[in-house]
Design an enzyme around this catalytic site. Structure first.
Site, PDB file in Angstrom:
ATOM      1  N   HIS A  67       0.845  -1.190   0.000  1.00 48.17           N
ATOM      2  CA  HIS A  67       0.000   0.000   0.000  1.00 48.17           C
ATOM      3  C   HIS A  67       0.878   1.237   0.000  1.00 48.17           C
ATOM      4  O   HIS A  67       1.940   1.234   0.618  1.00 48.17           O
ATOM      5  CB  HIS A  67      -0.911   0.020   1.240  1.00 48.17           C
ATOM      6  CG  HIS A  67      -2.059   0.955   1.101  1.00 48.17           C
ATOM      7  ND1 HIS A  67      -1.957   2.283   1.416  1.00 48.17           N
ATOM      8  CD2 HIS A  67      -3.323   0.748   0.661  1.00 48.17           C
ATOM      9  CE1 HIS A  67      -3.121   2.855   1.174  1.00 48.17           C
ATOM     10  NE2 HIS A  67      -3.972   1.957   0.713  1.00 48.17           N
ATOM     11  N   ASP A  71      -7.973  -5.387   0.144  1.00 45.38           N
ATOM     12  CA  ASP A  71      -8.456  -6.236  -0.942  1.00 45.38           C
ATOM     13  C   ASP A  71      -8.039  -7.691  -0.835  1.00 45.38           C
ATOM     14  O   ASP A  71      -8.495  -8.523  -1.610  1.00 45.38           O
ATOM     15  CB  ASP A  71      -7.953  -5.688  -2.289  1.00 45.38           C
ATOM     16  CG  ASP A  71      -8.621  -4.392  -2.649  1.00 45.38           C
ATOM     17  OD1 ASP A  71      -9.817  -4.268  -2.334  1.00 45.38           O
ATOM     18  OD2 ASP A  71      -7.967  -3.515  -3.218  1.00 45.38           O
TER      19      ASP A  71
HETATM   20  N1  ACO Z   1       4.261  -7.682  -4.639  1.00 47.95           N
HETATM   21  C1  ACO Z   1       5.603  -7.648  -4.810  1.00 47.95           C
HETATM   22  N2  ACO Z   1       6.333  -6.536  -4.696  1.00 47.95           N
HETATM   23  C2  ACO Z   1       5.713  -5.392  -4.397  1.00 47.95           C
HETATM   24  C3  ACO Z   1       4.319  -5.346  -4.199  1.00 47.95           C
HETATM   25  C4  ACO Z   1       3.597  -6.545  -4.332  1.00 47.95           C
HETATM   26  N3  ACO Z   1       2.276  -6.556  -4.158  1.00 47.95           N
HETATM   27  N4  ACO Z   1       3.948  -4.079  -3.921  1.00 47.95           N
HETATM   28  C5  ACO Z   1       5.062  -3.354  -3.935  1.00 47.95           C
HETATM   29  N5  ACO Z   1       6.133  -4.136  -4.215  1.00 47.95           N
HETATM   30  C6  ACO Z   1       7.537  -3.707  -4.282  1.00 47.95           C
HETATM   31  C7  ACO Z   1       7.817  -2.972  -5.570  1.00 47.95           C
HETATM   32  O1  ACO Z   1       8.284  -3.834  -6.585  1.00 47.95           O
HETATM   33  C8  ACO Z   1       8.866  -1.978  -5.130  1.00 47.95           C
HETATM   34  O2  ACO Z   1      10.094  -2.659  -5.078  1.00 47.95           O
HETATM   35  P1  ACO Z   1      11.471  -1.866  -5.411  1.00 47.95           P
HETATM   36  O3  ACO Z   1      11.587  -0.784  -4.377  1.00 47.95           O
HETATM   37  O4  ACO Z   1      12.525  -2.918  -5.292  1.00 47.95           O
HETATM   38  O5  ACO Z   1      11.334  -1.322  -6.801  1.00 47.95           O
HETATM   39  C9  ACO Z   1       8.474  -1.632  -3.701  1.00 47.95           C
HETATM   40  O6  ACO Z   1       7.731  -2.773  -3.230  1.00 47.95           O
HETATM   41  C10 ACO Z   1       7.597  -0.397  -3.573  1.00 47.95           C
HETATM   42  O7  ACO Z   1       6.488  -0.560  -4.460  1.00 47.95           O
HETATM   43  P2  ACO Z   1       5.869   0.634  -5.309  1.00 47.95           P
HETATM   44  O8  ACO Z   1       5.091   0.072  -6.441  1.00 47.95           O
HETATM   45  O9  ACO Z   1       6.939   1.635  -5.624  1.00 47.95           O
HETATM   46  O10 ACO Z   1       4.904   1.256  -4.219  1.00 47.95           O
HETATM   47  P3  ACO Z   1       3.675   2.181  -4.493  1.00 47.95           P
HETATM   48  O11 ACO Z   1       3.399   2.876  -3.227  1.00 47.95           O
HETATM   49  O12 ACO Z   1       3.900   3.013  -5.710  1.00 47.95           O
HETATM   50  O13 ACO Z   1       2.518   1.148  -4.864  1.00 47.95           O
HETATM   51  C11 ACO Z   1       0.736  -0.405  -4.668  1.00 47.95           C
HETATM   52  C12 ACO Z   1       1.564   0.699  -3.971  1.00 47.95           C
HETATM   53  C13 ACO Z   1       0.301   0.096  -6.055  1.00 47.95           C
HETATM   54  C14 ACO Z   1      -0.494  -0.685  -3.835  1.00 47.95           C
HETATM   55  C15 ACO Z   1       1.612  -1.663  -4.803  1.00 47.95           C
HETATM   56  O14 ACO Z   1       1.985  -2.135  -3.518  1.00 47.95           O
HETATM   57  C16 ACO Z   1       0.919  -2.791  -5.597  1.00 47.95           C
HETATM   58  O15 ACO Z   1       0.975  -2.810  -6.819  1.00 47.95           O
HETATM   59  N6  ACO Z   1       0.228  -3.741  -4.878  1.00 47.95           N
HETATM   60  C17 ACO Z   1      -0.533  -4.775  -5.530  1.00 47.95           C
HETATM   61  C18 ACO Z   1      -1.866  -4.217  -6.008  1.00 47.95           C
HETATM   62  C19 ACO Z   1      -2.831  -3.948  -4.864  1.00 47.95           C
HETATM   63  O16 ACO Z   1      -3.031  -4.771  -3.980  1.00 47.95           O
HETATM   64  N7  ACO Z   1      -3.466  -2.756  -4.917  1.00 47.95           N
HETATM   65  C20 ACO Z   1      -4.485  -2.367  -3.931  1.00 47.95           C
HETATM   66  C21 ACO Z   1      -4.034  -1.175  -3.148  1.00 47.95           C
HETATM   67  S1  ACO Z   1      -5.179  -0.805  -1.884  1.00 47.95           S
HETATM   68  C22 ACO Z   1      -6.489  -0.093  -2.654  1.00 47.95           C
HETATM   69  O17 ACO Z   1      -6.429   0.492  -3.679  1.00 47.95           O
HETATM   70  C23 ACO Z   1      -7.746  -0.239  -1.988  1.00 47.95           C
END
Ligand code: ACO
Length: 401
Positions: free
Chosen positions: A279, A336
């Protein structure tokens, strides 16, 4: 902070913050999140307490008005909402324009956007009363619109709202009831559904809410603004994650396959991510996921069902939270991760999951929109950019290129 004068000889300073990771776009008194501690408060009340003791209608009143209602205020609010649940009859035919296999979120974008054509009065957004009526209409009509999207996909006739039922009971009946047959709302399912709505009601300046605010900042019609929010919510990185999370659990199947998927999620050359994990704001357990996890058990008990995917989800959480990759990056289950298992048990197809999120988030969207419009200092939202294109050059005629 970028000094653009140095870059392009233009005047002015601005922050360069793609994804708004550290930029506040507004002031708001609705929702407070402490992502490090895993705290979520609506108007000061912890989400756990609201989910346990309140109802979606009460939380809606709270978000819109700032205080919990008295018994009388709540009854009046529920009555008012129930008076707006019908859709204009013309909208029934609007559905026929969609393919039967259209994604219900596509239908939601279209139908809610189309409502702007039915309510010209709400375009006078400077009038607080008209804003209030538009807000009530949106909250009241979303269950009808969502249930009709479901009915259209499965090829069953639409059901008109039954205003003798609760907000959530009426929605369940319009979705799962069939004409000429008595539909009995199961209280435990109604309660679980209502709680899911509470958990999704608002979440400060998330992507879809920011979209609604940005669209609304130009003075646009509120129904059109909410349609913009629905479009944003649809994405798998946002509301679409509940659908993606259950699809992922189905793909994983049994707990023995989990290590393979954990490795894939860690592999930077693989686009796979654990859906329902991570998140932008929570760097701790999402408090909504805690409530959601306990609700799974309640629903299973009430419906006398079990789903082995719940076991897979619990095990996946356990394995991920003991893996240094997820620990160091502070990736925890979000709202979720478990919601899909409950919705699946209730009988919703995965394509409806984000629709339910949109239904519940509508109150947050309209409350935030109202807060923005009421702010005397409100301005059109207009981010700047860091220009990376060519510097000025002269036009070259076509025959010289
Ligand atoms: N699985 C594996 N790795 C992950 C995940 C994941 N679910 N989420 C983040 N990471 C990693 C990224 O690869 C990144 O790694 P790095 O620093 O080595 O490049 C690091 O964690 C940070 O992730 P970002 O994408 O930069 O974080 P951001 O804050 O931009 O994204 C998000 C947050 C979009 C929710 C992300 O965690 C994700 O894609 N999760 C899966 C989708 C999801 O569950 N979305 C629902 C969000 S809650 C909602 O909307 C109600």
């Amino acid at each position: 902070v970028v000094d653009i004068r140095k870059l392009y000889g233009q005047a002015g300073m601005f922050t360069f913050d793609p994804g708004f990771t550290s930029t506040a776009s507004c002031e708001s008194a609705l929702t407070y999140i402490d992502g490090d501690e895993g705290v979520l408060l609506h108007r000061g009340y912890p989400i756990g307490q609201l989910a346990e003791n309140s109802s979606f209608m009460e939380v809606s009143y709270l978000l819109l008005n700032g205080e919990l209602p008295s018994k009388e205020e709540l009854e009046t609010f529920e009555f008012t909402i129930s008076r707006h649940t019908m859709l204009h009859e013309q909208l029934r035919t609007f559905y026929q324009g969609f393919r039967r296999d259209a994604h219900p979120m596509a239908i939601m974008c279209g139908v809610v956007g189309a409502l702007s054509a039915f309510y010209h009065d709400s375009t006078d957004i400077s009038d607080p009363l008209q804003r209030k009526i538009a807000s009530h209409r949106l909250i009241a009509k979303m269950p009808t619109i969502a249930a009709m999207a479901f009915k259209y996909a499965v090829g069953q006739p639409f059901l008109y709202p039954d205003n003798s039922l609760s907000y959530t009971g009426n929605f369940l009946r319009m979705t799962f009831g069939v004409p000429a047959e008595e539909y009995e709302v199961i209280p435990a399912v109604e309660k679980a559904m209502d709680r899911i709505f509470i958990l999704h009601a608002d979440h400060e300046q998330n992507a879809s809410t920011s979209t609604v605010r940005l669209a609304g900042s130009s003075g646009a019609n509120p129904f059109a603004c909410i349609a913009a929010g629905i479009a944003c919510l649809w994405g798998p990185a946002h509301g679409g994650a509940n659908e993606a999370a259950l699809n992922m659990l189905k793909e994983i199947g049994t707990p023995d396959k989990i290590p393979h998927y954990i490795e894939r999620a860690k592999d930077k050359n693989d686009p796979f991510r654990l859906m329902g994990f991570g998140h932008r704001v929570y760097k701790n357990y999402d408090p909504r996921a805690t409530v959601m996890q306990s609700t799974v058990r309640e629903v299973f008990e009430a419906l006398k069902v079990d789903d082995p995917l719940f076991e897979t989800a619990l095990r996946l959480e356990e394995i991920a939270l003991s893996d240094p990759y997820f620990v160091e990056k502070k990736l925890f289950p979000n709202v979720d991760f478990y919601s899909g298992i409950i919705l699946n048990a209730i009988g919703f197809p995965t394509t409806m999951f984000t629709v339910l999120f949109a239904l519940a988030r509508t109150v947050g969207w309209v409350a935030q929109w109202n807060e923005m419009i009421s702010d005397p200092g409100q301005k059109i939202g207009r981010p700047r950019q860091l220009y990376t294109g060519p510097t000025q050059r002269d036009y070259i005629p076509l025959d010289k290129r």
